[in-house]
Write a protein that holds these residues in place. Sequence first.
Motif, mmCIF file in Angstrom:
data_model
loop_
_atom_site.group_PDB
_atom_site.id
_atom_site.type_symbol
_atom_site.label_atom_id
_atom_site.label_comp_id
_atom_site.label_asym_id
_atom_site.label_seq_id
_atom_site.Cartn_x
_atom_site.Cartn_y
_atom_site.Cartn_z
ATOM 1 N N GLY A 1 -19.465 20.838 -1.314
ATOM 2 C CA GLY A 1 -20.665 20.328 -0.664
ATOM 3 C C GLY A 1 -21.133 21.232 0.462
ATOM 4 N N LEU A 2 -20.198 21.731 1.274
ATOM 5 C CA LEU A 2 -20.554 22.664 2.341
ATOM 6 C C LEU A 2 -21.102 23.969 1.766
ATOM 7 N N ALA A 3 -20.487 24.448 0.684
ATOM 8 C CA ALA A 3 -20.976 25.683 0.058
ATOM 9 C C ALA A 3 -22.382 25.487 -0.486
ATOM 10 N N ALA B 1 -11.040 16.946 -0.721
ATOM 11 C CA ALA B 1 -11.414 18.050 0.162
ATOM 12 C C ALA B 1 -12.098 19.174 -0.616
ATOM 13 N N ALA B 2 -11.688 19.371 -1.868
ATOM 14 C CA ALA B 2 -12.362 20.375 -2.703
ATOM 15 C C ALA B 2 -13.832 20.008 -2.867
ATOM 16 N N ALA B 3 -14.107 18.713 -3.068
ATOM 17 C CA ALA B 3 -15.493 18.271 -3.164
ATOM 18 C C ALA B 3 -16.229 18.509 -1.855
ATOM 19 N N GLY B 4 -15.538 18.287 -0.731
ATOM 20 C CA GLY B 4 -16.161 18.542 0.558
ATOM 21 C C GLY B 4 -16.509 20.004 0.759
ATOM 22 N N VAL B 5 -15.599 20.894 0.369
ATOM 23 C CA VAL B 5 -15.863 22.331 0.496
ATOM 24 C C VAL B 5 -17.024 22.749 -0.398
ATOM 25 N N PHE C 1 -17.963 18.205 -10.787
ATOM 26 C CA PHE C 1 -18.260 18.924 -9.552
ATOM 27 C C PHE C 1 -19.627 19.597 -9.615
ATOM 28 N N PHE C 2 -19.998 20.095 -10.780
ATOM 29 C CA PHE C 2 -21.327 20.689 -10.920
ATOM 30 C C PHE C 2 -22.406 19.641 -10.699
ATOM 31 N N LEU D 1 -26.728 17.273 -7.575
ATOM 32 C CA LEU D 1 -27.326 16.099 -6.940
ATOM 33 C C LEU D 1 -27.607 16.363 -5.470
ATOM 34 N N LEU D 2 -26.656 17.002 -4.779
ATOM 35 C CA LEU D 2 -26.863 17.321 -3.369
ATOM 36 C C LEU D 2 -28.030 18.290 -3.198
ATOM 37 N N TRP D 3 -28.075 19.317 -4.049
ATOM 38 C CA TRP D 3 -29.141 20.318 -3.957
ATOM 39 C C TRP D 3 -30.512 19.673 -4.191
#
Length: 343
Positions: A331-333, A325-329, A169-170, A175-177
């Motif tokens: 990602g939103l955070a 969904a945890a990954a989605g949350v 998850f980190f 990667l998104l950041w």
Amino acid sequence: MRASTPPDRSRTVAIWLFGVAALVLTMVIVGGATRLTGSGLSITEWRPVTGAIPPLSQAQWMEEFEKYRAIPQYQQVNRGMSMEAFQFIYWWEWGHRFLGRLVGLAFALPFAVFLFRRQIPQRLVGRCWALFALGGLQGLIGWWMVASGLSERVSVAPERLMTHLGLAFFLLAALLWTGLEAWNGPSRRPARGPWPWAALGLSVMVYLQILLGALVAGNDAGYVLTDWPLMDGRWFPEGYASAGLWTTIAHSIPAVQFNHRIGAYILCACAAVLIVACLRGREAPLGLRRMGLALGLGIFSQAALGVWTLMSATPLSLGLAHQAAAAGVLGLATGFLWIARRA
């Protein structure tokens, strides 16, 4: 032709990073299915290169099956398992490891090309090297996790599962950041005020809640104490404390589930405050408020899905949906924090 100096931003690099993040998300979901189907210990050796080739003959399948028969999980849980049943769990674990190799190649090969062509913004080169190193470390941690269930246990150690899932998850968030940084370029003026700190605190809480959920998964705690809002008819579960603080935190089934529930309640309270602040905070940029509303609603939706999953005794479909969904949350955070630092 090679560029003379790296650009300030590169949307090609950003698309590559977002694509790798999508592969990491896929791997997280497949890893969840591997855990929920009890497949994680079906491959008892770590062969980073030759392990990419699955058994191709009946003799090779028998050899792999014999190795599995030697570990406690088969002897204590799956004794008498057929070859067909073994092949089912083997393919799940093989698929999970294959995805890990695919993620490594999808990162390493374009990374080498981008470095050669000097297309990566200079400020992001070090971060990309760090991502590459963490990806390699994730493979080592994955084997460290599996090894914990091959000799004395019938499943992997919960704290090692938490470490493995937590790093995944980190990496997803990082990667998104980094992709957002590559797409948009450097910030001209860092934001001030309460929003960046609030976003940081909420992001940390979301990540810690994911780690608590990993301990629930590692202890198979989603299959017991399935009533809600009570726990076996109690507000505070019986048998919460175990022998020692760490044993209680990491290995006590009532404790890990209770802690995960309390974390969800705290997050929902924070999400409610965030939603109100986004609706009332007209001085904040519209994009920030929209992302904050999406995050707040995402947290409430994830909490509701968690209750549904628990009260259904964690079927495969809901367990995977809850992990995705945890990954989605998260990602939103991550997006909310990124915008808050620039708004």
